[in-house]
Motif scaffolding. Structure first.
Motif, PDB file in Angstrom:
ATOM      1  N   GLN A  38      22.222  26.993  23.160  1.00  0.00           N
ATOM      2  CA  GLN A  38      21.287  28.077  23.460  1.00  0.00           C
ATOM      3  C   GLN A  38      22.031  29.182  24.187  1.00  0.00           C
ATOM      4  OE1 GLN A  38      18.065  28.120  22.467  1.00  0.00           O
ATOM      5  NE2 GLN A  38      17.767  30.166  23.314  1.00  0.00           N
ATOM      6  N   GLU A  46      15.587  35.458  26.109  1.00  0.00           N
ATOM      7  CA  GLU A  46      15.569  35.516  24.647  1.00  0.00           C
ATOM      8  C   GLU A  46      14.638  36.629  24.168  1.00  0.00           C
ATOM      9  OE1 GLU A  46      14.566  32.720  20.736  1.00  0.00           O
ATOM     10  OE2 GLU A  46      14.693  31.807  22.716  1.00  0.00           O
ATOM     11  N   VAL A  50      15.634  39.759  21.749  1.00  0.00           N
ATOM     12  CA  VAL A  50      14.859  39.971  20.522  1.00  0.00           C
ATOM     13  C   VAL A  50      14.250  41.375  20.526  1.00  0.00           C
ATOM     14  CG1 VAL A  50      12.822  39.258  19.212  1.00  0.00           C
ATOM     15  CG2 VAL A  50      14.348  37.529  20.131  1.00  0.00           C
ATOM     16  N   TYR A 137       4.321  36.140  16.049  1.00  0.00           N
ATOM     17  CA  TYR A 137       5.089  35.983  17.281  1.00  0.00           C
ATOM     18  C   TYR A 137       6.041  37.146  17.564  1.00  0.00           C
ATOM     19  CZ  TYR A 137       9.524  34.463  15.079  1.00  0.00           C
ATOM     20  OH  TYR A 137      10.702  34.402  14.375  1.00  0.00           O
ATOM     21  N   ILE A 148       7.478  32.050  22.649  1.00  0.00           N
ATOM     22  CA  ILE A 148       8.772  31.382  22.826  1.00  0.00           C
ATOM     23  C   ILE A 148       8.689  30.298  23.893  1.00  0.00           C
ATOM     24  CG2 ILE A 148      11.172  31.707  23.549  1.00  0.00           C
ATOM     25  CD1 ILE A 148      11.091  34.477  22.289  1.00  0.00           C
ATOM     26  N   ASN A 153       7.241  29.847  18.561  1.00  0.00           N
ATOM     27  CA  ASN A 153       7.743  31.079  17.943  1.00  0.00           C
ATOM     28  C   ASN A 153       8.044  30.832  16.462  1.00  0.00           C
ATOM     29  OD1 ASN A 153       9.729  29.373  19.112  1.00  0.00           O
ATOM     30  ND2 ASN A 153      11.280  30.947  18.940  1.00  0.00           N
ATOM     31  N   THR A 154       6.955  30.524  15.736  1.00  0.00           N
ATOM     32  CA  THR A 154       7.004  30.293  14.291  1.00  0.00           C
ATOM     33  C   THR A 154       6.004  31.242  13.615  1.00  0.00           C
ATOM     34  OG1 THR A 154       5.282  28.594  14.358  1.00  0.00           O
ATOM     35  CG2 THR A 154       7.550  27.852  14.646  1.00  0.00           C
ATOM     36  N   ILE A 208      13.531  35.608  11.695  1.00  0.00           N
ATOM     37  CA  ILE A 208      12.582  34.513  11.500  1.00  0.00           C
ATOM     38  C   ILE A 208      13.310  33.232  11.103  1.00  0.00           C
ATOM     39  CG2 ILE A 208      10.704  33.675  10.014  1.00  0.00           C
ATOM     40  CD1 ILE A 208       9.675  36.576   9.927  1.00  0.00           C
ATOM     41  N   HIS A 211      16.340  32.594  14.274  1.00  0.00           N
ATOM     42  CA  HIS A 211      15.930  32.586  15.693  1.00  0.00           C
ATOM     43  C   HIS A 211      17.118  32.875  16.600  1.00  0.00           C
ATOM     44  CE1 HIS A 211      11.737  31.193  15.394  1.00  0.00           C
ATOM     45  NE2 HIS A 211      12.152  30.625  14.293  1.00  0.00           N
ATOM     46  N   SER A 212      18.059  33.674  16.103  1.00  0.00           N
ATOM     47  CA  SER A 212      19.250  34.026  16.874  1.00  0.00           C
ATOM     48  C   SER A 212      19.373  35.547  16.943  1.00  0.00           C
ATOM     49  CB  SER A 212      20.505  33.420  16.239  1.00  0.00           C
ATOM     50  OG  SER A 212      21.669  33.840  16.927  1.00  0.00           O
ATOM     51  N   GLN A 399      10.957  23.279  12.747  1.00  0.00           N
ATOM     52  CA  GLN A 399      11.946  24.246  13.209  1.00  0.00           C
ATOM     53  C   GLN A 399      12.932  23.594  14.175  1.00  0.00           C
ATOM     54  OE1 GLN A 399      10.600  28.224  14.653  1.00  0.00           O
ATOM     55  NE2 GLN A 399      11.600  27.621  16.557  1.00  0.00           N
TER      56      GLN A 399
END
Length: 419
Positions: A38, A46, A50, A137, A148, A153-154, A208, A211-212, A399
């Motif tokens: 992470q 995060e 984002v 999200y 998150i 966060n989907t 999506i 997630h990075s 996920q």
């Protein structure tokens, strides 16, 4: 906006920012993704990265809000309000409202109170953007950390709340179309606009799937260099920050500092139920970032509802309206029943009424009805019921399983190589 010079082979910005920084950031984040590391210290951090990526992506793509059926004021008004609400599912409402305010050209309609009508349409569009946007999200900076921190966060987690929000948005769009129609110039959807929509959609798909945000920023920097538009990306990103994104991102950064300074223990206990709503009415991005995660879907949707009701309450609640609603409307441009309401609550300035005040007067009844609808849906278990049908928990576990599988594969591969 300044374009990169096409005459030179490669500019310094393209080499340093686009290629070098972009490639190293992409490689670093790919290694972390495969190793299951992470890169951010908390859900709030995060959220911050984002938010920066989404602002960069929106700035680069230069997406505009289209105007459909421009020859019919009522039909085009209806579609505009609905569109603003649902486009906000994919990027923060500050961009939607700003595009509405700066990218749409209104044309006076004979016999209408045009200034007031335009104000109402923008207010309804802002309200729908701020609320409907919470159904995904990535849609709102006030909702992103809430998704998150709760591990939801989907793409599916926020959709159940649209069962209430979409019909309500359609209702408000109908009211605006009937009582306060506006006429707008048709926005030409050029080849550049089509390209921008494709670029934005692919950039959204990348965040999506991975997630990075660091990986996504790296890829965007490389793409800007390959397109020879790195300077353009930098200029438009700075422009978006000045137009309002900086304030919202700054509030999330303050939340990060509060968490790292271990001050959150003094604030977080109060951000529950009505306390969360009050905090969101003061500053929804800050409230969403600081609020403690919950342990079940029902409480998750209750918290999301509280943030959603607070976000549009005042012009400063989300820092969206404060950028747009800052002028005065004279009383002669306001319908008589609304003037009587203004006078009844003490607004008797001869110059008229400030849009920021009129915004809240308009929002309160909309918010009250929405609060009743959300309360009924939460107490009846409607949102949880829809979430179970969609398999929200299953997708969240899936996920996590994919990320874990990548990590285990990397470890297994290293062991094989060491044999």
């Amino acid at each position: 906006m300044k374009e990169d010079k096409k005459g030179s082979f490669l500019s310094t910005e393209q080499i340093v920012v686009g290629f070098l920084l972009g490639v190293f950031m992409t490689y670093w984040s790919m290694e972390a993704l495969i190793d299951g590391i992470q890169l951010t210290s908390s859900p709030v951090m995060e959220t911050l990265i984002v938010a920066v990526y989404l602002t960069m992506l929106l700035a680069y793509a230069q997406v505009k809000i289209p105007v459909f059926f421009a020859e019919s004021p009522r039909l085009s008004t209806f579609i505009l309000v609905v569109l603003c609400g649902h486009v906000s599912l994919f990027f923060d409402s500050f961009a939607v409202v700003l595009l509405l305010s700066t990218g749409i050209i209104f044309i006076p309609i004979k016999g209408e109170k045009n200034t007031f009508n335009q104000f109402v349409v923008k207010t309804f569009a802002a309200f729908c953007a701020l609320t409907v946007g919470g159904g995904f999200y990535l849609g709102e900076l006030w909702g992103l950390p809430w998704f998150i921190s709760n591990g939801l966060n989907t793409p599916l987690a926020g959709l159940p709340i649209l069962v209430i929000l979409t019909p309500y948005c359609l209702l408000l769009a109908g009211i605006a179309a009937i009582f306060t129609p506006v006429k707008m110039e048709k926005v030409v959807f050029s080849r550049e606009q089509t390209k921008g929509v494709i670029e934005f959609s692919l950039g959204l798909l990348l965040i999506i799937l991975t997630h990075s945000p660091f990986l996504c920023i790296g890829v965007l920097l490389i793409y800007s260099a390959l397109s020879r538009k790195t300077i353009f990306l930098i200029d438009t990103f700075v422009h978006e920050l000045k137009d309002g994104a900086l304030n919202a991102i700054g509030l999330i950064l303050i939340a990060c500092l509060i968490i790292n300074a271990d001050l959150v223990k003094y604030i977080q206990p109060h951000l529950d139920g009505v306390g969360l709503l009050i905090a969101a009415a003061i500053s929804s991005p800050f409230a969403g970032a600081i609020a403690a995660p919950v342990n079940n879907l029902h409480d998750f949707y209750v918290g999301l509802s509280m943030l959603m009701i607070g976000a549009p309450m005042f012009v400063f609640s989300s820092l969206v309206a404060i950028v747009v609603f800052k002028n005065h409307i004279t009383f002669r441009d306001i319908p008589h029943p609304v003037v009587k309401i203004c006078h009844a609550i003490g607004l008797k300035n001869k110059e008229g009424v400030n849009e920021a005040v009129l915004y809240s007067i308009t929002i309160f009844p909309l918010n009250f009805i929405l609060a009743l609808l959300l309360y009924a849906a939460n107490t009846s278990g409607l949102f949880v019921f829809v979430a179970e049908i969609l398999g929200v928990k299953m997708w969240a576990r899936l996920q996590k399983g994919i990320i874990l599988s990548l990590f285990l594969y990397k470890k297994f591969d290293l062991k094989i190589k060491n044999i």
